[in-house]
Scaffold this active site. Structure first.
Site, PDB file in Angstrom:
ATOM      1  N   LYS A  88       0.070   4.325  -0.235  1.00  0.00           N
ATOM      2  CA  LYS A  88      -0.531   5.526   0.368  1.00  0.00           C
ATOM      3  C   LYS A  88      -0.288   6.735  -0.555  1.00  0.00           C
ATOM      4  O   LYS A  88      -0.268   6.571  -1.765  1.00  0.00           O
ATOM      5  CB  LYS A  88       0.017   5.737   1.789  1.00  0.00           C
ATOM      6  N   SER A 118       3.456  -2.337  10.215  1.00  0.00           N
ATOM      7  CA  SER A 118       4.911  -2.429  10.369  1.00  0.00           C
ATOM      8  C   SER A 118       5.487  -3.785   9.950  1.00  0.00           C
ATOM      9  O   SER A 118       6.409  -4.300  10.592  1.00  0.00           O
ATOM     10  CB  SER A 118       5.331  -2.082  11.804  1.00  0.00           C
ATOM     11  N   GLY A 153       2.662   2.070  10.761  1.00  0.00           N
ATOM     12  CA  GLY A 153       3.630   3.159  10.624  1.00  0.00           C
ATOM     13  C   GLY A 153       4.357   3.503  11.912  1.00  0.00           C
ATOM     14  O   GLY A 153       5.052   4.510  11.995  1.00  0.00           O
ATOM     15  N   GLU A 205      -5.423  -5.009  10.616  1.00  0.00           N
ATOM     16  CA  GLU A 205      -4.380  -4.001  10.803  1.00  0.00           C
ATOM     17  C   GLU A 205      -4.617  -3.247  12.104  1.00  0.00           C
ATOM     18  O   GLU A 205      -5.381  -2.271  12.126  1.00  0.00           O
ATOM     19  CB  GLU A 205      -4.396  -2.997   9.645  1.00  0.00           C
ATOM     20  N   ASN A 209       0.870  -1.180   0.000  1.00  0.00           N
ATOM     21  CA  ASN A 209       0.000   0.000   0.000  1.00  0.00           C
ATOM     22  C   ASN A 209       0.906   1.230   0.000  1.00  0.00           C
ATOM     23  O   ASN A 209       1.530   1.536   1.003  1.00  0.00           O
ATOM     24  CB  ASN A 209      -0.880  -0.052   1.260  1.00  0.00           C
ATOM     25  N   HIS A 253      -9.464   1.280   4.993  1.00  0.00           N
ATOM     26  CA  HIS A 253      -8.174   1.415   5.678  1.00  0.00           C
ATOM     27  C   HIS A 253      -8.355   2.346   6.886  1.00  0.00           C
ATOM     28  O   HIS A 253      -9.129   3.294   6.827  1.00  0.00           O
ATOM     29  CB  HIS A 253      -7.124   1.984   4.714  1.00  0.00           C
ATOM     30  N   GLU A 308      -6.654   4.697   7.999  1.00  0.00           N
ATOM     31  CA  GLU A 308      -6.420   6.128   7.728  1.00  0.00           C
ATOM     32  C   GLU A 308      -7.656   6.761   7.102  1.00  0.00           C
ATOM     33  O   GLU A 308      -7.959   7.922   7.326  1.00  0.00           O
ATOM     34  CB  GLU A 308      -5.181   6.291   6.827  1.00  0.00           C
TER      35      GLU A 308
HETATM   36  P1  PGA Z   1       2.917   0.143   7.602  1.00  0.00           P
HETATM   37  O1  PGA Z   1       1.459   0.395   6.995  1.00  0.00           O
HETATM   38  O2  PGA Z   1       3.426  -1.140   7.016  1.00  0.00           O
HETATM   39  O3  PGA Z   1       3.737   1.340   7.176  1.00  0.00           O
HETATM   40  O4  PGA Z   1       2.759   0.052   9.089  1.00  0.00           O
HETATM   41  C1  PGA Z   1       0.557  -0.664   6.808  1.00  0.00           C
HETATM   42  C2  PGA Z   1      -0.747  -0.163   6.246  1.00  0.00           C
HETATM   43  O5  PGA Z   1      -1.156   0.952   6.600  1.00  0.00           O
HETATM   44  O6  PGA Z   1      -1.389  -0.837   5.421  1.00  0.00           O
END
Ligand code: PGA
Length: 253
Positions: A11, A214, A174, A168, A9, A96, A98
């Protein structure tokens, strides 16, 4: 046997030329990687060019979001499921954290987005997961259980079999703080039990559940050694071709 899926992803990162450069660098690393489905989710603006560059390869793409309305219409700024399909997408990320946190995504909109995406022939990758306060209060199963129940409301068994779920935990996205393989596996097990309650055991055993938060080359092997974990949704570590290739090729170490 559930075929693993490793999805990146991106983003709001990468211009079109950066996405193309990634494809050129990444493809040779995974040309023989047939043990899993490989998915990249660039921004909308890069999808068409990236798909043209990936044609004939074993790498598929996903939209990062989709409009919850069927068909077309006066919805400024939105992109329909049919438009994603039209530029060569096979998957779409829905719900997601976010989008839930910053853009008002709800379980109801997630539900509508799943339905329009399935109708357009896309495979939804539906994200669920608790935040830190919910985990610390021991409410993770309550949160995730309700995201599953409401997000998947009125879906049929056939629909469920065409969906991927990404667990997630928000506190792991992140932050560098990965859920341990045991924590992830226990939540995957819980999600599977929730699916079994709604759609029966046989369906629940077939649905693929990815872990996200992560994921890195250093922890993918231990995550994938859990029977319950069917793949990964990778953010930061998918932005660099070698790092993402090491994650895809977790079976070679
Ligand atoms: P990350 O993000 O691997 O940077 O923690 C995962 C995601 O948001 O799908």
């Amino acid at each position: 046997m559930r075929q693993p899926v490793i999805a990146g992803n991106w983003k709001m990162y990468k211009t079109v030329s950066e996405a193309v450069q990634f494809a050129l660098d990444f493809k040779p690393h995974v040309v023989n990687s047939h043990h899993c489905e490989i998915v990249l989710a660039p921004t909308f603006t890069s999808l068409k060019t990236l798909n043209d560059r990936l044609e004939g390869s074993n790498i598929k793409t996903a939209g990062q979001n989709v409009c919850d309305r069927a068909g077309e219409g006066a919805f400024t700024g939105e992109v329909s499921a049919k438009m994603l399909k039209d530029v060569g997408c096979s998957y779409v990320i829905i719900g997601h954290s976010e989008r839930r946190q910053y853009f008002g995504e709800t379980d109801e909109s997630v539900n509508r987005k799943i339905k329009v995406s399935l109708a357009a022939g896309l495979t939804p990758i539906v994200c669920v997961g608790e935040n830190l306060a919910e985990r610390e209060a021991g409410l993770m199963e309550k949160t995730v259980g309700s995201q599953v129940k409401q997000g998947f409301s009125s879906l049929t068994e056939d629909d469920l079999l065409r969906i991927l779920i990404a667990y997630e935990p928000v506190w792991a996205i992140g932050t560098g703080r990965t859920a341990t393989p045991e924590i992830a596996a226990s939540m995957h097990h819980f999600i599977r039990s929730s699916l079994a309650e709604g759609w029966g055991k046989s369906v629940s055993q077939k649905v693929r559940i990815l872990y996200g938060g992560s994921v890195k080359p250093e922890n993918i092997v231990s995550l994938m050694s859990e029977e319950e974990i069917d793949g990964a949704l990778v953010g930061g570590a998918s932005l660099e071709p070698e790092s993402f290739a090491r994650i895809v090729n977790y079976n070679r170490v």
